[in-house]
Write an enzyme that holds these catalytic residues in place. Structure first.
Site, PDB file in Angstrom:
ATOM      1  N   HIS A 127     -11.613  71.730  -0.858  1.00  0.00           N
ATOM      2  CA  HIS A 127     -11.059  72.422  -1.786  1.00  0.00           C
ATOM      3  C   HIS A 127     -11.686  74.175  -2.878  1.00  0.00           C
ATOM      4  O   HIS A 127     -11.187  73.875  -3.742  1.00  0.00           O
ATOM      5  CB  HIS A 127     -10.842  70.743  -3.385  1.00  0.00           C
ATOM      6  CG  HIS A 127     -10.484  71.327  -4.091  1.00  0.00           C
ATOM      7  ND1 HIS A 127      -9.823  71.311  -4.523  1.00  0.00           N
ATOM      8  CD2 HIS A 127     -10.451  71.145  -5.365  1.00  0.00           C
ATOM      9  CE1 HIS A 127      -8.775  71.398  -5.653  1.00  0.00           C
ATOM     10  NE2 HIS A 127     -10.242  71.524  -6.893  1.00  0.00           N
TER      11      HIS A 127
HETATM   12  O1  LIG Z   1      -6.866  67.117 -11.302  1.00  0.00           O
HETATM   13  C1  LIG Z   1      -6.162  68.333 -11.084  1.00  0.00           C
HETATM   14  O2  LIG Z   1      -5.611  68.604 -10.893  1.00  0.00           O
HETATM   15  C2  LIG Z   1      -7.567  68.794 -11.155  1.00  0.00           C
HETATM   16  C3  LIG Z   1      -8.820  68.495 -10.342  1.00  0.00           C
HETATM   17  C4  LIG Z   1     -10.067  69.967 -10.342  1.00  0.00           C
HETATM   18  O3  LIG Z   1      -9.352  70.747 -11.479  1.00  0.00           O
HETATM   19  C5  LIG Z   1     -10.967  69.762  -9.786  1.00  0.00           C
HETATM   20  C6  LIG Z   1     -12.356  71.085  -9.565  1.00  0.00           C
HETATM   21  C7  LIG Z   1     -13.122  70.802  -8.853  1.00  0.00           C
HETATM   22  C8  LIG Z   1     -13.815  71.258  -9.147  1.00  0.00           C
HETATM   23  O4  LIG Z   1     -12.751  72.653  -8.839  1.00  0.00           O
HETATM   24  C9  LIG Z   1     -15.738  72.147  -9.336  1.00  0.00           C
HETATM   25  O5  LIG Z   1     -15.836  73.133  -8.772  1.00  0.00           O
HETATM   26  O6  LIG Z   1     -15.775  70.918  -9.931  1.00  0.00           O
END
Ligand SMILES: O=C(O)/C=C/C(=O)/C=C/C=C(\O)C(=O)O
Length: 285
Positions: A265
């Site tokens: 991710h």
């Molecule tokens: O639920 C969603 O669509 C988005 C999830 C996020 O934005 C998760 C991101 C996590 C990271 O990038 C982080 O650095 O914690």
């Protein structure tokens, strides 16, 4: 060039817009004619600096000003309970920031929630956007292939509820494809960031209780986006499934998609060198 540091580039701005009255933290790096605003993801302990520390210098060295905005509810920005669309809330705060900094037009580079925020901003203020880079995010909505919430988002929400080192490791270990770069030091720094602002953790959980769909599906409006858009995804993303990237590129007329193999991710961190070269090429041509 003197090395850029989080502390040396740290700034605050006060945003007042309707019911919003927030102190927002950002990092301001470099002095280019063109500005790239980097927008972080929604994990506990995330911040602009934590998400993009491998990407700032190459862009600054290439002559861009780089702004890292910490969204309300993260890092040193004020906390908030979001009961509606968090993507649009962040976009309003970003509008306040670019107005205060007198920036007519900016390029937006968003990771996960940051991608959702970049799209929300572009749909409301298209004239303020140059180019868009969306990684692992850009719209909410369901995947036809992956059961949602994804395993990563379940771990992320669990970590907000119970912020322990064990839960942090569980989340981070599926965050990236190759876990060998995840050091004890990195885990500890992230845990310290999280625990420094328990109000952020509690408010995120309260926000989910008020509205589970913090990131709305912009699918039906993607065709309105005229900005040149680079969509970047990890094939092994276990948080926001890769088919979201296909939906984005199918919907946004002037877009292209790059998929990294062996990548989770955090494409901007896991494949930083290639990612930086690709973004620079995209922004300068
Ligand atoms: O639920 C969603 O669509 C988005 C999830 C996020 O934005 C998760 C991101 C996590 C990271 O990038 C982080 O650095 O914690």
């Amino acid at each position: 060039m003197t090395a850029l540091t989080e502390k040396g580039t740290s700034k605050f701005v006060h945003i007042q817009d309707g019911e919003l009255d927030l102190n927002i933290h950002y990092n301001d790096c470099g002095q280019g004619q063109e500005t790239v605003v980097m927008l972080h993801g929604s994990g506990p302990g995330a911040s602009g600096w934590a998400n993009f520390n491998r990407n700032i210098e190459p862009l600054v060295e290439a002559g861009f000003r780089v702004i890292l905005m910490d969204c309300p509810g993260w890092s040193k920005s004020d906390s908030i309970v979001s009961t509606g669309s968090r993507s649009d809330l962040n976009a309003r705060v970003l509008k306040g920031l670019v107005d205060k900094l007198d920036l007519d037009k900016v390029h937006l580079l968003g990771n996960s929630m940051g991608g959702h925020t970049a799209v929300a901003f572009t749909l409301t203020w298209p004239e303020r956007v140059g180019k868009l880079v969306l990684m692992g995010g850009g719209t909410g909505g369901v995947s036809p292939f992956v059961s949602m919430p994804s395993e990563g988002i379940k771990l992320l929400n669990g970590l907000y509820r119970e912020p322990t080192i064990e839960n942090l490791k569980k989340m981070m270990n599926i965050f990236v494809y190759d876990t060998s770069d995840l050091t004890e030091e990195l885990f500890q720094a992230r845990l310290d960031n999280m625990l420094a602002r328990k109000d952020h953790l509690e408010n995120f959980t309260a926000s989910l209780a008020a509205n589970l769909k913090q990131f709305p599906d912009f699918g039906h409006r993607l065709g309105e986006i005229q900005a040149q858009t680079l969509v970047v995804w990890g094939r092994n993303d276990r948080f926001v499934p890769m088919d979201t990237g296909l939906r984005l590129v199918a919907g946004i007329p002037n877009s292209q998609l790059h998929i990294f193999n062996k990548c989770g991710h955090w494409a901007q961190w896991e494949h930083a060198d290639t990612f930086n070269r690709m973004v620079l090429d995209f922004l300068t041509h």
